[in-house]
Design a protein around this motif. Structure first.
Motif, PDB file in Angstrom:
ATOM      1  N   ILE A   1       0.861  -1.174   0.000  1.00  0.00           N
ATOM      2  CA  ILE A   1       0.000   0.000   0.000  1.00  0.00           C
ATOM      3  C   ILE A   1       0.905   1.234   0.000  1.00  0.00           C
ATOM      4  O   ILE A   1       1.804   1.338   0.838  1.00  0.00           O
ATOM      5  CB  ILE A   1      -0.907   0.033   1.253  1.00  0.00           C
ATOM      6  N   PRO A   2       0.703   2.171  -0.931  1.00  0.00           N
ATOM      7  CA  PRO A   2       1.555   3.358  -0.949  1.00  0.00           C
ATOM      8  C   PRO A   2       1.358   4.224   0.300  1.00  0.00           C
ATOM      9  O   PRO A   2       0.234   4.401   0.757  1.00  0.00           O
ATOM     10  CB  PRO A   2       1.112   4.106  -2.204  1.00  0.00           C
ATOM     11  N   PHE A   3       2.449   4.688   0.849  1.00  0.00           N
ATOM     12  CA  PHE A   3       2.431   5.567   2.013  1.00  0.00           C
ATOM     13  C   PHE A   3       1.700   4.948   3.206  1.00  0.00           C
ATOM     14  O   PHE A   3       1.053   5.643   3.974  1.00  0.00           O
ATOM     15  CB  PHE A   3       1.801   6.923   1.667  1.00  0.00           C
ATOM     16  N   ASN A   4       1.811   3.620   3.381  1.00  0.00           N
ATOM     17  CA  ASN A   4       1.050   2.951   4.442  1.00  0.00           C
ATOM     18  C   ASN A   4       1.496   3.330   5.849  1.00  0.00           C
ATOM     19  O   ASN A   4       0.750   3.150   6.793  1.00  0.00           O
ATOM     20  CB  ASN A   4       1.086   1.435   4.265  1.00  0.00           C
ATOM     21  N   LYS A   5       2.690   3.873   6.015  1.00  0.00           N
ATOM     22  CA  LYS A   5       3.158   4.259   7.353  1.00  0.00           C
ATOM     23  C   LYS A   5       3.118   5.769   7.564  1.00  0.00           C
ATOM     24  O   LYS A   5       3.683   6.281   8.514  1.00  0.00           O
ATOM     25  CB  LYS A   5       4.575   3.731   7.586  1.00  0.00           C
ATOM     26  N   VAL A   6       2.423   6.468   6.676  1.00  0.00           N
ATOM     27  CA  VAL A   6       2.305   7.924   6.756  1.00  0.00           C
ATOM     28  C   VAL A   6       0.850   8.268   7.053  1.00  0.00           C
ATOM     29  O   VAL A   6      -0.054   7.693   6.448  1.00  0.00           O
ATOM     30  CB  VAL A   6       2.749   8.582   5.421  1.00  0.00           C
ATOM     31  N   SER A   7       0.640   9.187   7.979  1.00  0.00           N
ATOM     32  CA  SER A   7      -0.737   9.573   8.293  1.00  0.00           C
ATOM     33  C   SER A   7      -1.348  10.266   7.075  1.00  0.00           C
ATOM     34  O   SER A   7      -0.653  10.959   6.322  1.00  0.00           O
ATOM     35  CB  SER A   7      -0.779  10.495   9.506  1.00  0.00           C
ATOM     36  N   PRO A   8      -2.647  10.094   6.854  1.00  0.00           N
ATOM     37  CA  PRO A   8      -3.296  10.701   5.694  1.00  0.00           C
ATOM     38  C   PRO A   8      -3.067  12.209   5.593  1.00  0.00           C
ATOM     39  O   PRO A   8      -2.903  12.743   4.499  1.00  0.00           O
ATOM     40  CB  PRO A   8      -4.778  10.384   5.891  1.00  0.00           C
ATOM     41  N   ALA A   9      -3.013  12.892   6.710  1.00  0.00           N
ATOM     42  CA  ALA A   9      -2.802  14.342   6.682  1.00  0.00           C
ATOM     43  C   ALA A   9      -1.393  14.704   6.211  1.00  0.00           C
ATOM     44  O   ALA A   9      -1.169  15.791   5.680  1.00  0.00           O
ATOM     45  CB  ALA A   9      -3.045  14.932   8.065  1.00  0.00           C
ATOM     46  N   MET A  10      -0.437  13.810   6.379  1.00  0.00           N
ATOM     47  CA  MET A  10       0.946  14.098   6.005  1.00  0.00           C
ATOM     48  C   MET A  10       1.290  13.670   4.580  1.00  0.00           C
ATOM     49  O   MET A  10       2.329  14.059   4.051  1.00  0.00           O
ATOM     50  CB  MET A  10       1.905  13.409   6.984  1.00  0.00           C
ATOM     51  N   ILE A  11       0.440  12.880   3.932  1.00  0.00           N
ATOM     52  CA  ILE A  11       0.746  12.414   2.574  1.00  0.00           C
ATOM     53  C   ILE A  11       0.949  13.583   1.609  1.00  0.00           C
ATOM     54  O   ILE A  11       1.968  13.624   0.920  1.00  0.00           O
ATOM     55  CB  ILE A  11      -0.324  11.424   2.067  1.00  0.00           C
ATOM     56  N   PRO A  12       0.049  14.564   1.550  1.00  0.00           N
ATOM     57  CA  PRO A  12       0.284  15.676   0.628  1.00  0.00           C
ATOM     58  C   PRO A  12       1.577  16.439   0.929  1.00  0.00           C
ATOM     59  O   PRO A  12       2.278  16.871   0.021  1.00  0.00           O
ATOM     60  CB  PRO A  12      -0.932  16.587   0.813  1.00  0.00           C
ATOM     61  N   VAL A  13       1.901  16.572   2.195  1.00  0.00           N
ATOM     62  CA  VAL A  13       3.130  17.270   2.583  1.00  0.00           C
ATOM     63  C   VAL A  13       4.347  16.502   2.079  1.00  0.00           C
ATOM     64  O   VAL A  13       5.251  17.075   1.467  1.00  0.00           O
ATOM     65  CB  VAL A  13       3.197  17.449   4.115  1.00  0.00           C
ATOM     66  N   LYS A  14       4.362  15.195   2.319  1.00  0.00           N
ATOM     67  CA  LYS A  14       5.488  14.362   1.885  1.00  0.00           C
ATOM     68  C   LYS A  14       5.621  14.385   0.363  1.00  0.00           C
ATOM     69  O   LYS A  14       6.715  14.514  -0.171  1.00  0.00           O
ATOM     70  CB  LYS A  14       5.309  12.928   2.368  1.00  0.00           C
TER      71      LYS A  14
END
Length: 70
Positions: free
Chosen positions: A41-54
C-alpha cells in the motif's frame, strides 16, 4: 474527494484549479502500477494528513529493482 495516496502533487497546492487532468491521471496510474508490482500500500506508514506534505516535498513510494527469476 480523492484518496490521498493517488493524488498528484500538483493537486496538493491551493492554486491547482487549472491543472490538466491528463498528467494527474498518469500519476495516479503510476501509483496503482507501483502497488501492483510491489504488492504494498503506498504511504502505508504515513498519516493521511501528512501524505500531501510528503509528496509535495518530493517523497514517493520506494522503488527497488526486481530480481530476475532464474
Amino acid at each position: 474527494a480523492s484518496t490521498l495516496e493517488y493524488v498528484a502533487p500538483e493537486c496538493t497546492v491551493e492554486d491547482a484549479t487549472s491543472v490538466l487532468a491528463g498528467p494527474l491521471d498518469i500519476y495516479a496510474c503510476a501509483i496503482v502500477f507501483w502497488e501492483i508490482v510491489t504488492r504494498k500500500i503506498p504511504f502505508n506508514k504515513v498519516s493521511p494528513a501528512m501524505i500531501p506534505v510528503k509528496v509535495y516535498m518530493g517523497k514517493r513510494p520506494e522503488t527497488h529493482s526486481p530480481s530476475p527469476d532464474r
